[in-house]
Motif scaffolding. Structure first.
Motif, PDB file in Angstrom:
ATOM      1  N   VAL A 111      -0.256  13.840  -7.939  1.00  9.35           N
ATOM      2  CA  VAL A 111      -1.323  12.874  -7.405  1.00  9.35           C
ATOM      3  C   VAL A 111      -1.418  12.007  -8.688  1.00  9.35           C
ATOM      4  CG1 VAL A 111      -3.876  12.468  -6.865  1.00  9.35           C
ATOM      5  CG2 VAL A 111      -2.410  14.401  -5.953  1.00  9.35           C
ATOM      6  N   GLY A 112      -1.312  12.452  -9.815  1.00 10.74           N
ATOM      7  CA  GLY A 112      -1.334  11.393 -11.227  1.00 10.74           C
ATOM      8  C   GLY A 112      -0.264  10.529 -11.257  1.00 10.74           C
ATOM      9  N   MET A 113       0.830  11.002 -10.975  1.00  7.55           N
ATOM     10  CA  MET A 113       2.054  10.194 -10.877  1.00  7.55           C
ATOM     11  C   MET A 113       1.828   9.137  -9.839  1.00  7.55           C
ATOM     12  SD  MET A 113       6.072  11.098 -10.032  1.00  7.55           S
ATOM     13  CE  MET A 113       6.353  11.770 -11.392  1.00  7.55           C
ATOM     14  N   PHE A 114       1.418   9.223  -8.640  1.00  4.81           N
ATOM     15  CA  PHE A 114       1.065   8.380  -7.715  1.00  4.81           C
ATOM     16  C   PHE A 114       0.069   7.303  -8.258  1.00  4.81           C
ATOM     17  CE2 PHE A 114      -1.692   7.357  -4.035  1.00  4.81           C
ATOM     18  CZ  PHE A 114      -0.886   6.521  -3.198  1.00  4.81           C
ATOM     19  N   ALA A 115      -1.106   8.089  -8.702  1.00  5.28           N
ATOM     20  CA  ALA A 115      -2.228   7.187  -8.956  1.00  5.28           C
ATOM     21  C   ALA A 115      -1.839   6.027 -10.087  1.00  5.28           C
ATOM     22  CB  ALA A 115      -3.375   7.970  -9.673  1.00  5.28           C
ATOM     23  N   VAL A 116      -0.890   6.507 -10.957  1.00  3.15           N
ATOM     24  CA  VAL A 116      -0.376   5.721 -12.032  1.00  3.15           C
ATOM     25  C   VAL A 116       0.416   4.650 -11.368  1.00  3.15           C
ATOM     26  CG1 VAL A 116       0.895   5.588 -13.949  1.00  3.15           C
ATOM     27  CG2 VAL A 116      -0.749   7.394 -14.004  1.00  3.15           C
ATOM     28  N   THR A 117       1.332   4.955 -10.679  1.00  2.00           N
ATOM     29  CA  THR A 117       2.267   3.727  -9.962  1.00  2.00           C
ATOM     30  C   THR A 117       1.478   2.957  -9.189  1.00  2.00           C
ATOM     31  OG1 THR A 117       3.996   5.711 -10.042  1.00  2.00           O
ATOM     32  CG2 THR A 117       4.380   3.736  -8.458  1.00  2.00           C
ATOM     33  N   ARG A 118       0.558   3.394  -8.295  1.00  2.00           N
ATOM     34  CA  ARG A 118      -0.278   2.350  -7.537  1.00  2.00           C
ATOM     35  C   ARG A 118      -1.057   1.379  -8.375  1.00  2.00           C
ATOM     36  NH1 ARG A 118      -4.536   1.543  -4.321  1.00  2.00           N
ATOM     37  NH2 ARG A 118      -4.203   1.324  -1.968  1.00  2.00           N
ATOM     38  N   SER A 119      -1.611   2.008  -9.474  1.00  2.00           N
ATOM     39  CA  SER A 119      -2.283   0.956 -10.309  1.00  2.00           C
ATOM     40  C   SER A 119      -1.448   0.201 -11.026  1.00  2.00           C
ATOM     41  CB  SER A 119      -3.035   2.142 -11.250  1.00  2.00           C
ATOM     42  OG  SER A 119      -4.000   2.920 -10.597  1.00  2.00           O
ATOM     43  N   PHE A 120      -0.259   0.391 -11.485  1.00  2.00           N
ATOM     44  CA  PHE A 120       0.494  -0.499 -12.320  1.00  2.00           C
ATOM     45  C   PHE A 120       1.335  -1.258 -11.435  1.00  2.00           C
ATOM     46  CE2 PHE A 120      -0.583   2.418 -15.845  1.00  2.00           C
ATOM     47  CZ  PHE A 120      -0.975   1.031 -16.873  1.00  2.00           C
ATOM     48  N   PHE A 121       1.453  -1.096 -10.165  1.00  2.00           N
ATOM     49  CA  PHE A 121       2.310  -1.840  -9.036  1.00  2.00           C
ATOM     50  C   PHE A 121       2.251  -3.490  -9.205  1.00  2.00           C
ATOM     51  CE2 PHE A 121       2.269  -3.615  -4.690  1.00  2.00           C
ATOM     52  CZ  PHE A 121       3.739  -3.723  -4.523  1.00  2.00           C
ATOM     53  N   PRO A 122       1.038  -3.740  -9.194  1.00  2.00           N
ATOM     54  CA  PRO A 122       0.721  -5.251  -9.282  1.00  2.00           C
ATOM     55  C   PRO A 122       1.717  -5.643 -10.468  1.00  2.00           C
ATOM     56  CG  PRO A 122      -1.189  -4.189  -8.828  1.00  2.00           C
ATOM     57  CD  PRO A 122      -0.360  -2.924  -9.307  1.00  2.00           C
ATOM     58  N   LEU A 123       1.550  -5.043 -11.609  1.00  2.00           N
ATOM     59  CA  LEU A 123       2.270  -5.747 -12.791  1.00  2.00           C
ATOM     60  C   LEU A 123       3.680  -5.572 -12.695  1.00  2.00           C
ATOM     61  CD1 LEU A 123      -0.189  -4.159 -15.802  1.00  2.00           C
ATOM     62  CD2 LEU A 123      -0.426  -6.433 -14.285  1.00  2.00           C
ATOM     63  N   LEU A 124       4.176  -4.759 -12.032  1.00  2.00           N
ATOM     64  CA  LEU A 124       5.777  -4.228 -12.069  1.00  2.00           C
ATOM     65  C   LEU A 124       6.058  -5.609 -10.889  1.00  2.00           C
ATOM     66  CD1 LEU A 124       5.532  -0.479 -11.582  1.00  2.00           C
ATOM     67  CD2 LEU A 124       6.662  -1.835 -13.537  1.00  2.00           C
ATOM     68  N   GLY A 125       5.524  -6.297 -10.275  1.00  2.00           N
ATOM     69  CA  GLY A 125       5.903  -7.384  -9.270  1.00  2.00           C
ATOM     70  C   GLY A 125       5.293  -7.486  -8.009  1.00  2.00           C
ATOM     71  N   GLY A 126       4.077  -6.470  -8.019  1.00  2.00           N
ATOM     72  CA  GLY A 126       3.792  -6.494  -6.426  1.00  2.00           C
ATOM     73  C   GLY A 126       2.677  -7.715  -6.598  1.00  2.00           C
ATOM     74  N   ASP A 127       2.347  -8.200  -7.713  1.00  2.12           N
ATOM     75  CA  ASP A 127       1.400  -9.293  -7.677  1.00  2.12           C
ATOM     76  C   ASP A 127       2.292 -10.515  -7.671  1.00  2.12           C
ATOM     77  OD1 ASP A 127      -0.490 -11.504  -8.261  1.00  2.12           O
ATOM     78  OD2 ASP A 127      -1.355 -10.414  -9.762  1.00  2.12           O
TER      79      ASP A 127
END
Length: 283
Positions: A111-127
């Motif tokens: 769950v922690g891995m998923f939460a961190v990934t989901r939170s940083f997704f915009p900065l990785l190019g999701g935004d």
């Protein structure tokens, strides 16, 4: 300058990954859970190309605050890499393990891995408003993510989940051009083995798993102390973030043919008997 977030960098693989990326000229944001660990990390890595982030992967508010800290530093650019390294190991036979410990194993490692990934997704190019190349995600797996080792069931369950999470995420993120890679090592030389050796495991004492479990722990500690160095794994993670055509999974395992390849090819019942005989789990 390339940038990456690496979780769980105070010791072990995370520490080795920061060193490897700094050597390649990256700016690294490294997460720790305590202020004292942040101070120690800056003392080790300096403050020119290393920025500590203080959060626990189970604390979503703290994770989101770290995202904003990184976003401000990037100033409109994308983040090049996210390394989900933070994790824990709750070692017990499954029928002795507390439900709370089992749940916490999932909470931190999955769950922690998923939460961190989901939170940083915009900065990785999701935004789409950010400029720059799409980032890559490296998730720390384990040889235990492919082989169901006994007496380590909660950890094995979590690492199998990491494999499934990573594969599904990689296929979904094709749509936006963000790659997901698993690095799944065998035993690694870290301080966790000293901690494991010091634990009394009183909850196992007197149960039918007492002798097999203590034999397994002794084997695990010995394998860990003779395992791969954190620098070796850190350099492989850096390679996964930088190579032009990365594999979807890297498995740095000593004696890989016999320790991972052969068990994955043999019938399950054969592997059951081999491991049962090795650790005294046969009737």
């Amino acid at each position: 300058m390339k940038t990456a977030v690496v979780t769980g960098i105070s010791t072990g693989i995370g520490h080795g990954t920061v060193s490897a990326l700094l050597a390649k000229g990256w700016h690294v944001f490294g997460s720790v859970r305590k202020e004292s660990d942040a101070v120690a990390a800056v003392g080790k890595f300096g403050d020119t190309r290393f920025t500590p982030l203080i959060f626990d992967v189970t604390d979503n508010d703290a994770v989101l605050a770290a995202v904003e800290q990184v976003r401000k530093h990037l100033n409109g650019r994308t983040l090049d890499g996210l390394v989900n390294n933070a994790g824990s190991s709750y070692t017990d036979p499954l029928m002795v393990q507390s439900i709370d410990d089992f749940r916490m194993q999932m909470e931190v490692n999955v769950v922690g891995m998923f939460a961190v990934t989901r939170s940083f997704f915009p900065l990785l190019g999701g935004d789409p408003s950010l400029t720059g190349p799409k980032g890559r995600i490296v998730n720390l797996g384990s040889v235990g993510g492919r082989i169901g080792f006994p007496l380590l069931g909660a950890y094995v369950t979590a690492k199998h989940a990491v494999e499934g999470l990573s594969a599904a995420l990689r296929r979904e993120l094709q749509l936006v051009g963000i790659d997901v890679i698993v690095v799944a090592p065998g035993p690694v030389q870290t301080s966790i083995w000293n901690k494991a050796e010091a634990l009394p495991y009183t909850e196992v004492t007197g149960t039918i798993w007492d002798k097999p479990f203590r034999k397994y722990v002794s084997w695990m500690i010995d394998s860990g102390r003779r395992g791969l160095t954190t620098e070796h794994v850190g350099n492989l993670i850096a390679q996964a973030l930088t190579t032009a055509h990365p594999k979807t999974r890297y498995a740095p395992v000593q004696g890989k043919f016999f320790n991972e390849t052969v068990p994955s090819l043999l019938p399950d019942r054969v592997v059951d008997r081999i491991l049962g005989r090795q650790f005294g789990l046969l009737p």
